[in-house]
Design a protein around this motif. Structure first.
Motif, PDB file in Angstrom:
ATOM      1  N   ILE A  26      -8.660   4.345   9.115  1.00  0.00           N
ATOM      2  CA  ILE A  26      -9.026   2.930   9.154  1.00  0.00           C
ATOM      3  C   ILE A  26     -10.344   2.736   9.885  1.00  0.00           C
ATOM      4  CG2 ILE A  26      -8.341   0.665  10.066  1.00  0.00           C
ATOM      5  CD1 ILE A  26      -5.373   1.652   9.589  1.00  0.00           C
ATOM      6  N   LEU A  27     -10.476   3.391  11.035  1.00  0.00           N
ATOM      7  CA  LEU A  27     -11.699   3.246  11.827  1.00  0.00           C
ATOM      8  C   LEU A  27     -12.915   3.869  11.141  1.00  0.00           C
ATOM      9  CD1 LEU A  27     -10.294   3.974  15.401  1.00  0.00           C
ATOM     10  CD2 LEU A  27     -10.933   1.754  14.430  1.00  0.00           C
ATOM     11  N   GLY A  28     -12.689   4.900  10.346  1.00  0.00           N
ATOM     12  CA  GLY A  28     -13.788   5.590   9.691  1.00  0.00           C
ATOM     13  C   GLY A  28     -14.095   5.107   8.289  1.00  0.00           C
ATOM     14  N   ALA A  29     -13.403   4.071   7.855  1.00  0.00           N
ATOM     15  CA  ALA A  29     -13.615   3.552   6.504  1.00  0.00           C
ATOM     16  C   ALA A  29     -15.053   3.065   6.338  1.00  0.00           C
ATOM     17  CB  ALA A  29     -12.638   2.423   6.222  1.00  0.00           C
ATOM     18  N   GLU A  30     -15.591   3.315   5.163  1.00  0.00           N
ATOM     19  CA  GLU A  30     -16.981   2.937   4.897  1.00  0.00           C
ATOM     20  C   GLU A  30     -17.124   1.481   4.459  1.00  0.00           C
ATOM     21  OE1 GLU A  30     -18.781   5.743   2.269  1.00  0.00           O
ATOM     22  OE2 GLU A  30     -18.120   7.450   3.479  1.00  0.00           O
ATOM     23  N   GLU A  34     -11.939  -0.382   1.682  1.00  0.00           N
ATOM     24  CA  GLU A  34     -11.343   0.914   2.000  1.00  0.00           C
ATOM     25  C   GLU A  34     -10.473   0.795   3.253  1.00  0.00           C
ATOM     26  OE1 GLU A  34     -12.759   5.535   2.840  1.00  0.00           O
ATOM     27  OE2 GLU A  34     -14.262   3.976   2.542  1.00  0.00           O
ATOM     28  N   GLN A  35     -10.959   0.071   4.243  1.00  0.00           N
ATOM     29  CA  GLN A  35     -10.208  -0.147   5.475  1.00  0.00           C
ATOM     30  C   GLN A  35      -8.896  -0.874   5.174  1.00  0.00           C
ATOM     31  OE1 GLN A  35     -12.078  -2.823   8.281  1.00  0.00           O
ATOM     32  NE2 GLN A  35     -11.277  -1.650  10.007  1.00  0.00           N
ATOM     33  N   GLU A  36      -8.946  -1.864   4.318  1.00  0.00           N
ATOM     34  CA  GLU A  36      -7.743  -2.611   3.943  1.00  0.00           C
ATOM     35  C   GLU A  36      -6.746  -1.712   3.213  1.00  0.00           C
ATOM     36  OE1 GLU A  36      -6.533  -6.476   1.221  1.00  0.00           O
ATOM     37  OE2 GLU A  36      -8.592  -6.268   1.932  1.00  0.00           O
ATOM     38  N   PHE A  37      -7.257  -0.847   2.345  1.00  0.00           N
ATOM     39  CA  PHE A  37      -6.388   0.081   1.621  1.00  0.00           C
ATOM     40  C   PHE A  37      -5.641   0.994   2.593  1.00  0.00           C
ATOM     41  CE2 PHE A  37      -5.774   4.318  -0.221  1.00  0.00           C
ATOM     42  CZ  PHE A  37      -4.928   4.002  -1.272  1.00  0.00           C
ATOM     43  N   TYR A  38      -6.367   1.591   3.527  1.00  0.00           N
ATOM     44  CA  TYR A  38      -5.738   2.480   4.502  1.00  0.00           C
ATOM     45  C   TYR A  38      -4.726   1.725   5.363  1.00  0.00           C
ATOM     46  CZ  TYR A  38      -9.400   5.849   3.307  1.00  0.00           C
ATOM     47  OH  TYR A  38     -10.234   6.715   2.644  1.00  0.00           O
TER      48      TYR A  38
END
Length: 59
Positions: A26-30, A34-38
């Motif tokens: 989540i923290l490394g999402a670009e 992508e963050q929401e998906f994780y």
């Protein structure tokens, strides 16, 4: 490999997701998407684990 097979493999891999790994993803999402998906995957895995604990009366 079909899309169906790929998604089944993805599901099995997601079930192995450690909470610390999920946080790092989540923290490394670009992107925000992508963050929401994780985040959603992490939530689903945690819900399933909680359900299992409750069903086994281990709480």
């Amino acid at each position: 490999m079909s899309t169906n097979d790929a998604l089944k493999m993805l599901y099995k891999e997601c079930l192995k997701l450690d909470p610390n790994e999920a946080t790092q993803l989540i923290l490394g999402a670009e992107t925000e998407e992508e963050q929401e998906f994780y985040s959603m995957v992490s939530d689903l895995v945690l819900q399933q684990r909680q359900r299992k604990v409750i069903e086994e009366n281990r709480f």
